[in-house]
Design a protein around this motif. Structure first.
Motif, PDB file in Angstrom:
ATOM      1  N   GLY A 291      51.049  -9.312  55.476  1.00 46.15           N
ATOM      2  CA  GLY A 291      49.696  -8.812  55.328  1.00 46.15           C
ATOM      3  C   GLY A 291      48.685  -9.937  55.502  1.00 46.15           C
ATOM      4  O   GLY A 291      48.773 -10.735  56.441  1.00 46.15           O
ATOM      5  N   ASN A 292      47.715 -10.008  54.602  1.00 42.97           N
ATOM      6  CA  ASN A 292      46.722 -11.093  54.656  1.00 42.97           C
ATOM      7  C   ASN A 292      47.323 -12.448  54.288  1.00 42.97           C
ATOM      8  O   ASN A 292      46.736 -13.489  54.589  1.00 42.97           O
ATOM      9  CB  ASN A 292      45.557 -10.800  53.709  1.00 42.97           C
ATOM     10  CG  ASN A 292      44.631  -9.729  54.253  1.00 42.97           C
ATOM     11  OD1 ASN A 292      44.448  -9.604  55.462  1.00 42.97           O
ATOM     12  ND2 ASN A 292      44.062  -8.929  53.364  1.00 42.97           N
TER      13      ASN A 292
ATOM     14  N   GLY B 220      43.989  -5.618  48.229  1.00 45.72           N
ATOM     15  CA  GLY B 220      43.260  -6.606  49.015  1.00 45.72           C
ATOM     16  C   GLY B 220      44.151  -7.467  49.889  1.00 45.72           C
ATOM     17  O   GLY B 220      43.664  -8.162  50.778  1.00 45.72           O
ATOM     18  N   ARG B 221      45.472  -7.411  49.638  1.00 48.03           N
ATOM     19  CA  ARG B 221      46.394  -8.238  50.425  1.00 48.03           C
ATOM     20  C   ARG B 221      46.917  -7.515  51.663  1.00 48.03           C
ATOM     21  O   ARG B 221      47.436  -8.149  52.573  1.00 48.03           O
ATOM     22  CB  ARG B 221      47.564  -8.688  49.548  1.00 48.03           C
ATOM     23  CG  ARG B 221      47.157  -9.586  48.385  1.00 48.03           C
ATOM     24  CD  ARG B 221      48.373 -10.082  47.613  1.00 48.03           C
ATOM     25  NE  ARG B 221      49.106  -8.976  47.003  1.00 48.03           N
ATOM     26  CZ  ARG B 221      50.339  -9.092  46.512  1.00 48.03           C
ATOM     27  NH1 ARG B 221      50.981 -10.251  46.598  1.00 48.03           N
ATOM     28  NH2 ARG B 221      50.939  -8.051  45.949  1.00 48.03           N
TER      29      ARG B 221
END
Length: 326
Positions: free
Chosen positions: A296-297, A269-270
């Motif tokens: 990333g995120n 999710g990152r």
């Protein structure tokens, strides 16, 4: 051969410029490709923005950054990085978009909006300011909605909703209010963000407590219309009169571009790209990452001051490879 380089750098932000400096001092044939203006992200920052970092922490390649203020502002930073580029005569191509990177044997073919390049090594240093995090509600595409904030004048005497509680949201809310705007903040969390600049956070909290700026915490927008905005709050749904929505909910890197370049992203999710932190080389041999793109995120993890080292790590790794093949 024309358009053939030892190193091709994508992105002419501070870290991309730093990479170019490392290439130049080693005598490598390099080019920087930038889709917008020089230091495009900084150029698009609010006009009156003040950095969290002091000037010495924004310096690259030990070139002094002299500021008239304890913490430099946007215009000072633009002037500094522009002077670094012009005084060092760096090879930078502006307003040219990289469309595709493909490795063919040991050489990268880089296709842009203008031409094609061949390069032995490629560095991606594109930042994350170009793709806003959408709030994904009906009406978000209306002209009254923006995910970028430049200045407050056009919001004077207008009813403005500012979405978010980060540095950019807080700065916008305070400036619009001080320029005569009627400001309401809509915040998903229960308070103003802890990472907000320490000299600004008390200001926004005091303005909210005294009622000068209205704030709905643990709340979110559910619909935007031409003259109203609907929000969901802990006390129920509300419809507010509204002229503008400034949704400063953050930005993300261009993950599609990374995937198209065959860079692996974490599946937790990152979306953190795969790279060696000692060399900054990605899972693709000869393709490097530098700057905030590495987060990333988690775009709050990397800044100019703590990613300046990336340029030297990359250059030293390329240099060691060159020495080993002699």
């Amino acid at each position: 051969m024309k358009n053939t380089f030892d190193v091709l750098i994508i992105g002419a932000g501070p870290i991309g410029i730093n990479c170019a400096l490392e290439c130049k001092k080693r005598g490598w044939n390099y080019v920087v490709i930038e889709k917008g203006a020089l230091t495009n992200s900084l150029f698009n920052y609010p006009k009156n923005m003040t950095f969290f970092s002091t000037s010495e922490k924004l310096e690259i390649d030990e070139i002094p950054f002299i500021s008239n203020n304890p913490k430099p502002n946007r215009d000072e930073a633009l002037e500094y990085y522009r002077r670094v580029v012009t005084s060092n005569k760096l090879n930078i191509h502006l307003y040219e978009t990289v469309k595709h990177i493909e490795k063919e044997k040991e050489i990268f073919k880089v296709t842009t909006s203008k031409t094609e390049y061949l390069a032995k090594k490629v560095i991606i240093s594109t930042g994350f300011y170009d793709i806003p995090k959408l709030i994904n509600v009906p009406g978000e595409d209306l002209p009254k909605v923006t995910h970028y904030y430049k200045e407050a004048h056009n919001y004077s005497l207008q009813k403005v909703i500012v979405v978010g509680a980060s540095n950019s949201s807080v700065d916008a809310a305070l400036e619009i209010w001080r320029k005569g705007g009627d400001v309401t903040m809509v915040v998903r969390g229960e308070t103003i963000g802890e990472r907000v600049k320490y000299w600004v956070r008390p200001d926004i909290i005091n303005r909210i407590n005294e009622g000068s700026i209205k704030a709905y915490f643990n709340s979110e927008i559910t619909k935007i219309d031409s003259e109203t905005v609907e929000i969901k709050t802990p006390k129920g749904d509300l419809t507010l009169e509204n002229d503008y929505v400034v949704a400063l909910t953050g930005y993300v890197p261009d993950f599609n571009f990374l995937k198209q370049s065959h860079i692996a992203l974490s599946d937790d999710g990152r979306n953190i790209p795969n790279y060696n932190p000692e060399t900054m080389e990605s899972n693709i041999e000869g393709l490097y990452l530098a700057g905030v793109i590495c987060g990333g995120n988690e775009t709050h993890k990397w800044f100019i001051e703590n990613s300046r080292i990336h340029a030297k790590l990359i250059a030293e790794h390329i240099e060691s490879l060159n020495e080993s093949t002699k």
